[in-house]
Design a protein around this motif. Structure first.
Motif, PDB file in Angstrom:
ATOM      1  N   ARG A 155      11.195  -5.227  22.775  1.00 13.24           N
ATOM      2  CA  ARG A 155      11.941  -4.064  21.833  1.00 13.24           C
ATOM      3  C   ARG A 155      12.265  -4.593  20.361  1.00 13.24           C
ATOM      4  NH1 ARG A 155      14.224  -4.498  27.824  1.00 13.24           N
ATOM      5  NH2 ARG A 155      13.641  -2.012  28.347  1.00 13.24           N
ATOM      6  N   LEU A 156      12.173  -5.772  19.859  1.00  8.95           N
ATOM      7  CA  LEU A 156      12.756  -6.361  19.040  1.00  8.95           C
ATOM      8  C   LEU A 156      11.703  -6.453  17.762  1.00  8.95           C
ATOM      9  CD1 LEU A 156      14.563 -10.145  20.780  1.00  8.95           C
ATOM     10  CD2 LEU A 156      15.303  -7.662  20.532  1.00  8.95           C
ATOM     11  N   PHE A 157      10.166  -6.719  18.517  1.00  8.78           N
ATOM     12  CA  PHE A 157       9.616  -5.689  17.638  1.00  8.78           C
ATOM     13  C   PHE A 157       8.671  -4.800  17.594  1.00  8.78           C
ATOM     14  CE2 PHE A 157      10.575 -10.711  18.037  1.00  8.78           C
ATOM     15  CZ  PHE A 157       9.853 -11.114  16.995  1.00  8.78           C
ATOM     16  N   PRO A 158       9.081  -3.772  16.798  1.00  6.30           N
ATOM     17  CA  PRO A 158       8.265  -2.867  16.727  1.00  6.30           C
ATOM     18  C   PRO A 158       7.431  -2.614  15.496  1.00  6.30           C
ATOM     19  CG  PRO A 158      10.276  -2.782  15.201  1.00  6.30           C
ATOM     20  CD  PRO A 158      10.535  -3.939  16.609  1.00  6.30           C
ATOM     21  N   ILE A 159       6.411  -1.842  15.983  1.00  6.73           N
ATOM     22  CA  ILE A 159       5.212  -2.290  14.961  1.00  6.73           C
ATOM     23  C   ILE A 159       4.774  -1.185  13.826  1.00  6.73           C
ATOM     24  CG2 ILE A 159       2.595  -1.834  14.474  1.00  6.73           C
ATOM     25  CD1 ILE A 159       4.144  -4.318  16.945  1.00  6.73           C
ATOM     26  N   TYR A 160       4.927  -1.977  13.241  1.00  6.85           N
ATOM     27  CA  TYR A 160       4.762  -1.635  11.691  1.00  6.85           C
ATOM     28  C   TYR A 160       3.504  -1.378  10.922  1.00  6.85           C
ATOM     29  CZ  TYR A 160      10.042  -2.312  11.143  1.00  6.85           C
ATOM     30  OH  TYR A 160      11.214  -2.206  11.707  1.00  6.85           O
ATOM     31  N   TYR A 161       2.957  -0.190  10.338  1.00  7.53           N
ATOM     32  CA  TYR A 161       2.507   1.241  10.395  1.00  7.53           C
ATOM     33  C   TYR A 161       2.803   1.769   8.920  1.00  7.53           C
ATOM     34  CZ  TYR A 161       2.659   4.797  12.001  1.00  7.53           C
ATOM     35  OH  TYR A 161       3.778   6.348  12.333  1.00  7.53           O
ATOM     36  N   LEU A 162       1.150   1.860   8.128  1.00  6.93           N
ATOM     37  CA  LEU A 162       0.839   2.649   7.516  1.00  6.93           C
ATOM     38  C   LEU A 162       0.343   4.308   8.016  1.00  6.93           C
ATOM     39  CD1 LEU A 162      -0.725   0.858   4.615  1.00  6.93           C
ATOM     40  CD2 LEU A 162       1.794   0.891   4.605  1.00  6.93           C
ATOM     41  N   GLN A 163       1.393   5.040   7.092  1.00  4.78           N
ATOM     42  CA  GLN A 163       1.202   6.524   7.835  1.00  4.78           C
ATOM     43  C   GLN A 163       0.609   7.036   6.309  1.00  4.78           C
ATOM     44  OE1 GLN A 163       4.047   9.297   8.114  1.00  4.78           O
ATOM     45  NE2 GLN A 163       3.566   9.794  10.543  1.00  4.78           N
ATOM     46  N   GLU A 164      -0.646   7.798   6.845  1.00 10.29           N
ATOM     47  CA  GLU A 164      -0.607   8.165   5.559  1.00 10.29           C
ATOM     48  C   GLU A 164       0.213  10.080   5.319  1.00 10.29           C
ATOM     49  OE1 GLU A 164      -4.968   9.425   3.857  1.00 10.29           O
ATOM     50  OE2 GLU A 164      -5.789   7.921   4.842  1.00 10.29           O
ATOM     51  N   VAL A 165      -0.066  10.425   3.895  1.00  9.03           N
ATOM     52  CA  VAL A 165       0.645  10.883   3.909  1.00  9.03           C
ATOM     53  C   VAL A 165       0.153  11.685   3.522  1.00  9.03           C
ATOM     54  CG1 VAL A 165       2.716  11.942   2.157  1.00  9.03           C
ATOM     55  CG2 VAL A 165       2.458   9.485   2.424  1.00  9.03           C
ATOM     56  N   GLY A 172      -7.508   1.570  -2.287  1.00  8.02           N
ATOM     57  CA  GLY A 172      -6.105   1.835  -3.027  1.00  8.02           C
ATOM     58  C   GLY A 172      -5.540   2.419  -3.489  1.00  8.02           C
ATOM     59  N   THR A 173      -6.326   3.482  -3.210  1.00  3.15           N
ATOM     60  CA  THR A 173      -6.351   4.930  -4.205  1.00  3.15           C
ATOM     61  C   THR A 173      -5.174   6.130  -2.758  1.00  3.15           C
ATOM     62  OG1 THR A 173      -8.392   6.398  -2.734  1.00  3.15           O
ATOM     63  CG2 THR A 173      -7.945   4.997  -5.327  1.00  3.15           C
ATOM     64  N   GLU A 174      -5.354   5.662  -1.560  1.00  4.99           N
ATOM     65  CA  GLU A 174      -4.392   6.506  -0.330  1.00  4.99           C
ATOM     66  C   GLU A 174      -3.220   6.753  -0.604  1.00  4.99           C
ATOM     67  OE1 GLU A 174      -6.355   3.369   0.110  1.00  4.99           O
ATOM     68  OE2 GLU A 174      -7.554   3.721   1.788  1.00  4.99           O
ATOM     69  N   LYS A 175      -2.188   7.520  -0.383  1.00  8.81           N
ATOM     70  CA  LYS A 175      -1.345   7.579  -0.254  1.00  8.81           C
ATOM     71  C   LYS A 175      -0.265   7.100   1.019  1.00  8.81           C
ATOM     72  CE  LYS A 175      -0.022  10.294  -4.656  1.00  8.81           C
ATOM     73  NZ  LYS A 175       0.120  11.354  -4.885  1.00  8.81           N
ATOM     74  N   HIS A 176       0.455   6.454   1.445  1.00  9.58           N
ATOM     75  CA  HIS A 176       0.972   5.892   2.844  1.00  9.58           C
ATOM     76  C   HIS A 176       2.624   5.597   2.380  1.00  9.58           C
ATOM     77  CE1 HIS A 176      -2.999   4.078   2.585  1.00  9.58           C
ATOM     78  NE2 HIS A 176      -2.986   4.899   4.429  1.00  9.58           N
ATOM     79  N   PHE A 236       1.167  -1.234  -0.110  1.00  8.11           N
ATOM     80  CA  PHE A 236      -0.135   0.307   0.273  1.00  8.11           C
ATOM     81  C   PHE A 236       0.573   1.053   0.035  1.00  8.11           C
ATOM     82  CE2 PHE A 236      -2.692  -3.091   1.761  1.00  8.11           C
ATOM     83  CZ  PHE A 236      -4.013  -2.993   1.350  1.00  8.11           C
ATOM     84  N   VAL A 237       2.433   0.952  -0.154  1.00  8.88           N
ATOM     85  CA  VAL A 237       3.109   1.920   0.109  1.00  8.88           C
ATOM     86  C   VAL A 237       3.153   2.771  -1.228  1.00  8.88           C
ATOM     87  CG1 VAL A 237       5.221   3.472  -0.026  1.00  8.88           C
ATOM     88  CG2 VAL A 237       4.018   1.051   2.099  1.00  8.88           C
ATOM     89  N   LYS A 238       2.721   3.818  -2.215  1.00  6.43           N
ATOM     90  CA  LYS A 238       2.484   4.404  -2.991  1.00  6.43           C
ATOM     91  C   LYS A 238       3.508   6.329  -3.182  1.00  6.43           C
ATOM     92  CE  LYS A 238      -1.223   1.971  -4.983  1.00  6.43           C
ATOM     93  NZ  LYS A 238      -1.862   1.551  -4.098  1.00  6.43           N
ATOM     94  N   LEU A 239       4.538   6.001  -3.010  1.00  5.59           N
ATOM     95  CA  LEU A 239       4.929   7.873  -3.390  1.00  5.59           C
ATOM     96  C   LEU A 239       5.575   7.598  -4.485  1.00  5.59           C
ATOM     97  CD1 LEU A 239       6.723   6.918   0.170  1.00  5.59           C
ATOM     98  CD2 LEU A 239       5.277   8.693  -0.294  1.00  5.59           C
ATOM     99  N   PRO A 240       6.397   8.750  -4.538  1.00  4.09           N
ATOM    100  CA  PRO A 240       6.447   9.126  -6.095  1.00  4.09           C
ATOM    101  C   PRO A 240       7.611   8.448  -6.040  1.00  4.09           C
ATOM    102  CG  PRO A 240       6.193  11.033  -5.153  1.00  4.09           C
ATOM    103  CD  PRO A 240       5.587   9.623  -4.197  1.00  4.09           C
ATOM    104  N   ASP A 241       8.117   8.335  -7.237  1.00  2.74           N
ATOM    105  CA  ASP A 241       9.366   7.288  -8.176  1.00  2.74           C
ATOM    106  C   ASP A 241      11.112   8.093  -7.404  1.00  2.74           C
ATOM    107  OD1 ASP A 241      11.461   5.813  -8.167  1.00  2.74           O
ATOM    108  OD2 ASP A 241      11.368   5.469 -10.369  1.00  2.74           O
ATOM    109  N   THR A 242      11.408   7.703  -6.365  1.00  4.20           N
ATOM    110  CA  THR A 242      12.402   8.756  -5.986  1.00  4.20           C
ATOM    111  C   THR A 242      13.354   8.698  -6.044  1.00  4.20           C
ATOM    112  OG1 THR A 242      12.074   8.730  -3.701  1.00  4.20           O
ATOM    113  CG2 THR A 242      10.986  10.783  -4.821  1.00  4.20           C
ATOM    114  N   ASN A 243      14.159   6.797  -6.355  1.00  5.92           N
ATOM    115  CA  ASN A 243      15.090   6.250  -6.229  1.00  5.92           C
ATOM    116  C   ASN A 243      16.065   6.680  -6.779  1.00  5.92           C
ATOM    117  OD1 ASN A 243      16.733   3.892  -5.898  1.00  5.92           O
ATOM    118  ND2 ASN A 243      15.346   2.758  -7.711  1.00  5.92           N
TER     119      ASN A 243
END
Lengths: 188, 733
Positions: free
Chosen positions: B723-733, B709-713, B580-587
């Protein structure tokens, strides 16, 4: 590839090599760094870098001005005799010029020159763990955080060691690599 | 570069201590001048604050040494290193033979404050010794001493004289205002000096019948709690000054003085005292090697490394492993602990460690072979001792250093495994060493030592992977890769435990049982000898083997399985989030993904077994975003739902598996006897952390079901339950 002076124009900015003969440039660089970095660097630090690696100091000015508004200072040398390591020592941009991609351009220029002139295996630097802007900049280029160092800075904060892998040798642990530096005769 | 940063540069105000401007009152501060008790008590309090600022990581020069009482006293002590000479008389200010006036206020300073200052400096010297022996300079504490001697050459008894004199002087003045505060400070220092005795206390590990005396620590806590309630008057002018930076042998750049508030100082010191008290009270309660390792891993290596002062870690290291490599000062040693550790996994009554049982086969020169084999085994056990020492030495370090040391240990344990395999295979050619007893498989050497080393190595490998999350060493985009690799390692661990390690123990049990057949067939003295051997093995080895099997089957195997599923599920969850991570291609990366993989995996790249999976295998095993990218519309929703369900199932499996482990832990008496320590706190914590981590990811997955699928995350991480398992999550941009 032989070392050559860099002098590029990008928009209204000029990116160019440091001139070791210019006292004015040295003074401007140390003032810029002293005003913007927390660590107090002595003149010996500048001498250390500029005496051996003047080619790896790049400056930025307005096209029509001599005033330095950004600097990057790097060096290149063998790391434990088995890898050629580039090192980014300092990077400073005047606050009012930040956010215009100048740091990004300076880092890219330095990396390219270190690869071109010295065929480095890796490029390394340290940055404060709380310096989100620096981390974002370097990680954009592919730098990885390889180590966290406890209370690394004088102000007590932790640092990350960041490394950009350039050549394949980098992925091998030091103990398993052949030496790249010639051992003088008679020295074991 | 570092040296250059801290180098003096004449004429540069930021780097030249000669340019520090001092007021006349700083230069002319007279330490021997009498002062009222309220001022003396205030000085004592501030000295404690500045001492704690040093303990907290700052340089002596800007903390305790910036106090003129401390500096003048140490300068005088330097004359001939006698405690009698350590007074407050500034010889540059007063003529030779000068004695302070005989007033009461003068005695408050030259008896009471002097006794206190001397005592506190000796406490500092105890801490300095701890720091210089086992801690890392600047990283943990700063030990630059400015060429002064902090009574390091004097015993505690020698400095106690002036301290006791101060206490008895003050006890006779109960009505003087601030007497109580000053007396408490003196008593605190007297108690702290006893830390040097505590550090050398001896514990009969696993057999301790008595608890250690911690009354001085208990009393210190009570004093600190009372001191917390007091207020003090203002300090004498220029008492704390940068005078010392100008005056002493200073090769460092000018720096501002630093102190702590009384509350901060008391909190830190109270923390140190209570942590040391805990160590001294808990260690005698440890019943066996398994509990000791749990204690080292969790209480020391994790909890203390996170929350306690570096001094406590240093104290622990010196208390735990003594100079002679004994553990806690008595019979147990690093070597004996290593043997216990091997025995509680797989090396039980193995003929390799019983030279008398060796009957050299397949050679005509048995004596030479026997000597050669003995030399090889001895050398191997020496190497194991050294590696085990390295393992035990890790826990007392700060967390960053622990990871670096573990990383270094990987190479050591890997080569140790190789050596052990060579030795065990060589010995098996002459019939030395136990064999596996498996149906249909001819006698295979069990390689118990190599198997133990391999297990330890796998645990270290996994720890290096997972502590990378704790230290925020991985970018969010690397998280799935590292959890996947951790799951691979847990799979190897599970396979090793459920396979060879279990087999080694059960084969030995079978072998002991099969002895009955041999006894039946044997005659005369041989029969008697076999009978007595079997009796010994049944009494001594069988209970350990049965305990080992219970530990492996009921605890270690299910835990490794749980951890495998957890890491796999988290890896898949993060991959789903990445979809769901949709960011402009800044590679703009200047390194290829393959090179980045190789660099990231470098710590494990030299390991022979298990070999690092090649990049291609990593890509094949982690293809959720690529798989989803092939679908659109309804088909994508269906596929997404299918994958989410499969990850949810894995997370549910983890939660069930945790329950099973905890159930086994409560029901199985053998496991209870071996692992229950401190009310089973570690396992309860593990249960809570794993279950909560699963629940957090179940929530994240549930949220994924509702994305259009339209959100930007952007992929982000936040503090998790472990401590060994931080929680990964989607943040809206």
């Amino acid at each position: 590839m032989p070392v050559a002076n860099v002098d590029l124009i990008d928009g209204d900015l000029r990116y160019y090599s440091y001139n070791p003969a210019s006292k004015d440039q040295l003074d401007q660089i140390s003032e810029l760094i002293s005003a913007n970095l927390s660590e107090p660097y002595s003149i010996y630090v500048y001498w250390y870098f500029f005496h051996q690696w003047p080619q790896y100091c790049f400056l930025v000015s307005e096209k029509s001005s001599e005033k330095i508004l950004g600097v990057i200072i790097c060096k290149v040398g063998p790391h434990r005799d088995v890898r050629m390591r580039g090192y980014i020592g300092m990077l400073v941009i005047e606050p009012e010029y930040r956010g215009r991609g100048i740091a990004k351009k300076l880092v890219k220029l330095s990396i390219e020159k270190m690869m071109e002139w010295d065929h480095v295996d890796e490029i390394m630097l340290e940055t404060e763990t709380s310096n989100a802007a620096a981390l974002q900049l370097y990680e954009l280029f592919g730098f990885l955080r390889t180590k966290r160092m406890h209370r690394y800075y004088l102000n007590g904060s932790d640092a990350y060691r960041l490394i950009l892998p350039v050549l394949d040798r980098l992925a091998t642990r030091i103990g398993f690599l052949d030496r790249i530096v010639d051992v003088p005769a008679g020295v074991v | 570069m570092l040296e250059g940063t801290r180098a003096l540069e004449i004429g540069n105000e930021r780097l030249d201590t000669g340019l520090i401007k001092l007021r006349p009152s700083e230069i002319l501060f007279d330490s021997s001048k009498g002062r009222p008790m309220d001022k003396v008590a205030a000085v004592m309090n501030e000295l404690l604050n500045s001492f704690m600022a040093w303990v907290n990581g700052l340089a002596l020069l800007v903390t305790m040494l910036s106090c003129r009482y401390v500096y003048d006293l140490l300068e005088n002590f330097k004359r001939n290193y006698k405690i009698e000479e350590a007074d407050f008389i500034n010889t540059r200010m007063h003529p030779k033979g000068y004695t302070p006036e005989d007033s009461e206020e003068s005695q408050y300073v030259n008896i009471v404050l002097r006794g206190y200052t001397i005592g506190l400096i000796k406490v500092l010297s105890i801490f300095l010794k701890i720091a210089m022996d086992v801690l890392y300079e600047e990283e943990d504490i700063t030990t630059r001493s400015m060429d002064l001697n902090y009574f390091c050459t004097l015993s505690v008894e020698q400095v106690e004289g002036p301290l006791d004199e101060a206490i008895s002087y003050l006890e006779k003045k109960p009505h003087v205002p601030f007497q109580r505060e000053a007396l408490l400070h003196l008593m605190l220092v007297k108690n702290l000096l006893k830390l040097s005795i505590s550090m050398n206390e001896r514990v009969d590990l696993f057999n301790a019948r008595e608890t250690l005396d911690v009354s001085h620590l208990h009393e210190s806590v009570e004093i600190l709690d009372e001191l917390r309630t007091y207020q003090y008057v203002s300090l004498p002018e220029s008492l704390f000054s940068r005078f010392v930076q100008v005056d002493c042998n200073n090769r460092h750049i000018p720096t501002s003085n630093v102190t702590l508030s009384s509350t901060e100082a008391i909190d830190i010191l109270r923390g140190i005292v209570t942590s040391i008290q805990e160590v001294l009270l808990q260690i005698p309660n440890i019943q066996n090697e398994a509990q000791l390792i749990l204690y080292l891993q969790h209480s020391i290596g994790e909890e203390m490394a996170h929350s306690a002062s570096a001094i406590v870690r240093g104290f622990f290291q010196l208390f735990f492993i003594r100079d002679d490599k004994s553990i806690c000062g008595l019979d147990e040693t690093v070597g004996s602990l290593a043997l216990r550790s091997m025995s509680s996994l797989c090396l039980v009554a193995n003929s390799i460690s019983d030279v008398d049982s060796w009957h050299i086969e397949n050679t005509s020169d048995a004596l030479t072979v026997r000597n050669d084999c003995f030399a090889k085994v001895s050398l191997l056990f020496d190497d194991i001792d050294s590696a085990f020492y390295q393992k035990l030495s890790v826990y007392g370090n700060n967390r960053c250093r622990q990871r670096q040391l573990l990383n270094r240990n990987l190479v050591l344990w890997d080569s140790l495994q190789y050596n052990a395999e060579v030795v065990e295979m060589h010995l098996s050619e002459y019939g030395i060493g136990d064999k596996l007893i498996q149906e249909g498989v001819p006698d295979q050497p069990c390689l118990a030592i190599s198997s133990y080393i391999y297990y330890e190595k796998l645990c270290m490998m996994t720890e290096v992977v997972l502590t990378g999350f704790e230290q925020d060493t991985y970018r969010p985009s690397e998280a799935h890769m590292m959890y996947w690799y951790a799951s691979e390692l847990f799979a190897h661990t599970h396979q090793h435990l459920a396979g060879r390690l279990k087999e080694i123990n059960s084969s030995k049990l079978k072998w002991i049982n099969n002895m009955s057949k041999k006894i039946k067939k044997a005659k005369g003295p041989k029969k008697e000898a076999l009978r007595s051997t079997q009796k010994r093995l049944v009494e001594e080895a069988v209970p350990i083997l049965e305990e080992n099997l219970a530990a492996i089957e009921q605890y270690l195997v299910p835990v490794s399985m749980t951890q495998y599923y957890l890491c796999r599920a988290v890896s898949m969850s993060v991959q789903l989030l990445e979809h769901f991570v949709k960011l402009p291609d800044t590679n703009s990366s200047l390194a290829t993904p393959e090179k980045l993989y190789s660099l990231r995996m470098k710590p494990w790249s030299s390991i022979g077994t298990p070999e690092l999976p090649p990049y291609e295998r990593y890509k094949e095993s982690n293809n959720i975003p690529e798989t989803l990218a092939k679908y659109e519309g309804e088909a994508l929703s269906r596929m997404l739902s299918k994958i989410i369900t499969s990850v949810e199932t894995k997370l549910d499996t983890v939660k069930k598996s945790v329950d099973t482990v905890m159930d086994n832990f409560e029901k199985d008496e053998k496991i209870k006897a071996r692992y229950h320590f401190d009310d089973n706190r570690y396992m309860k914590k593990w249960q809570k952390e794993v279950v909560s981590t699963c629940d957090s990811y179940l929530k994240e997955l549930e949220a994924c079901r509702h994305f259009t699928g339209t959100e930007k995350h952007r992929l982000r991480s936040k503090k998790g339950h472990s401590r060994l398992f931080p929680i990964y999550y989607l943040q809206e941009v």
